[in-house]
Design an enzyme around this catalytic site. Structure first.
Site, short mmCIF file in Angstrom:
data_model
loop_
_atom_site.label_atom_id
_atom_site.label_comp_id
_atom_site.label_asym_id
_atom_site.label_seq_id
_atom_site.Cartn_x
_atom_site.Cartn_y
_atom_site.Cartn_z
N PRO A 1 -8.07 -0.29 -6.21
CA PRO A 1 -7.21 -1.43 -6.54
C PRO A 1 -8.04 -2.71 -6.78
O PRO A 1 -7.53 -3.66 -7.38
CB PRO A 1 -6.32 -1.61 -5.31
CG PRO A 1 -6.42 -0.34 -4.54
CD PRO A 1 -7.75 0.28 -4.88
N GLU B 1 -9.73 3.96 3.90
CA GLU B 1 -9.75 2.54 3.50
C GLU B 1 -10.66 2.29 2.31
O GLU B 1 -10.71 1.18 1.78
CB GLU B 1 -10.20 1.65 4.68
CG GLU B 1 -9.27 1.67 5.88
CD GLU B 1 -7.82 1.43 5.51
OE1 GLU B 1 -7.53 0.38 4.92
OE2 GLU B 1 -6.97 2.29 5.82
N ARG C 1 -6.20 12.13 -24.55
CA ARG C 1 -5.39 11.91 -25.76
C ARG C 1 -6.21 11.31 -26.90
O ARG C 1 -5.81 11.39 -28.06
CB ARG C 1 -4.22 10.96 -25.45
CG ARG C 1 -3.28 11.46 -24.40
CD ARG C 1 -2.29 10.38 -24.02
NE ARG C 1 -1.51 9.93 -25.17
CZ ARG C 1 -0.52 10.61 -25.72
NH1 ARG C 1 -0.17 11.77 -25.22
NH2 ARG C 1 0.11 10.14 -26.76
N1 ADE Z 1 -6.65 3.77 -5.27
C1 ADE Z 1 -5.58 3.40 -4.56
N2 ADE Z 1 -4.76 2.63 -5.27
C2 ADE Z 1 -5.34 2.51 -6.52
C3 ADE Z 1 -4.97 1.84 -7.71
N3 ADE Z 1 -3.86 1.11 -7.80
N4 ADE Z 1 -5.80 1.94 -8.76
C4 ADE Z 1 -6.93 2.65 -8.68
N5 ADE Z 1 -7.33 3.30 -7.58
C5 ADE Z 1 -6.54 3.23 -6.49
#
Ligand code: ADE
Length: 258
Positions: free
Chosen positions: A89, A116, A154
């Site tokens: 994230p 984590e 794709r």
């Molecule tokens: N791992 C956990 N959540 C994620 C996300 N939103 N994007 C990429 N990897 C992740």
């Protein structure tokens, strides 16, 4: 394209290697996908891949050693020059532009973390790109890795059946930065709703214009910020006119129902 994925859950990837467009790409060897499990590179009898975080706090952190050995194994399979991508994230947001760029690479190693996350020193030393699939947190990087693999597959030559399907997608080619137009198939009438007449007309130019107008109009209604991006690239005269028509028609709709 040769891909390897570092993952504690290699079986999850059957979801894309055994089904649909990506499954066919794998069967036809346009895409190879090798899961590599860091647990296979542990030396203790428990197969320990995680440890408590320095500084305390909840959760566990993936240890460097099993990851480093798994990465060396992955590179020996897909190539030492592979691009190393960590799904997190904290990464740069995945867009069609980034997908198109990554799909040009012939060797990529994806890292799907759990817990984590992974030790920051491993990221600093080994990872070239950190990528996020959106501003929400999943339990691991496997689903994000599969999202990225599907989107890249794709774009590989010969993967999509119909030559034009990829370029006519939302966000690609002719309709760059636009949402897709609505689609219809038989029956011509369903629950009192008719397929738009123009689509039954056989007039290909009228159909092209209608589709472009719907794409522009929907983007204006649902994702106006995407239209800004397209405007910056230069809306052409035809598109200006079609969007103006759409807005005009839809403001009339509203006043009729109010
Ligand atoms: N791992 C956990 N959540 C994620 C996300 N939103 N994007 C990429 N990897 C992740």
């Amino acid at each position: 394209m040769q891909l390897a994925v570092l993952t504690l859950f290699p079986q999850m990837f059957a979801a894309i290697t055994e089904h649909g467009v990506t499954g066919r790409a794998v069967r036809e060897s346009k895409l190879t996908l090798t899961p590599v499990n860091p647990r296979d590179f542990t030396t203790d009898r428990h197969g320990t891949v995680d440890d408590r975080p320095f500084g305390g706090g909840p959760g566990m952190v993936m240890k460097i050693e099993p990851l480093a050995k798994a990465l060396a194994s992955a590179k020996s399979i897909v190539g030492e020059d592979a691009l190393v991508v960590y799904l997190t994230p904290q990464g740069e947001p995945l867009t069609q532009g980034l997908v198109d760029e990554l799909a040009q690479r012939s060797n990529v190693v994806l890292i799907a973390g759990r817990y984590e996350g992974i030790d920051e020193r491993f990221i600093e030393a080994e990872v070239h790109r950190e990528i996020s699939i959106g501003d929400y947190v999943l339990s691991g990087g496997e689903l994000p890795a599969m999202v990225l693999i599907d989107a890249m597959a794709r774009k590989l030559p010969g993967v999509l059946g119909h030559q034009d399907s990829a370029t006519q997608d939302s966000f690609s080619g002719e309709l760059d930065n636009l949402l897709d137009c609505p689609h219809y198939t038989r029956p011509v009438e369903y629950a009192g709703r008719h397929v738009p007449d123009v689509l039954l007309s056989g007039n290909h130019e009228a159909i092209r214009r209608w589709r472009l107008k719907q794409a522009l109009g929907r983007t204006w209604q649902r994702r106006p910020e995407l239209l800004q991006a397209r405007r910056a690239a230069g809306l052409c005269k035809e598109e200006d006119a079609l969007l103006a028509e759409y807005i005009e028609e839809h403001s009339t709709d509203k006043s009729n129902t109010e």
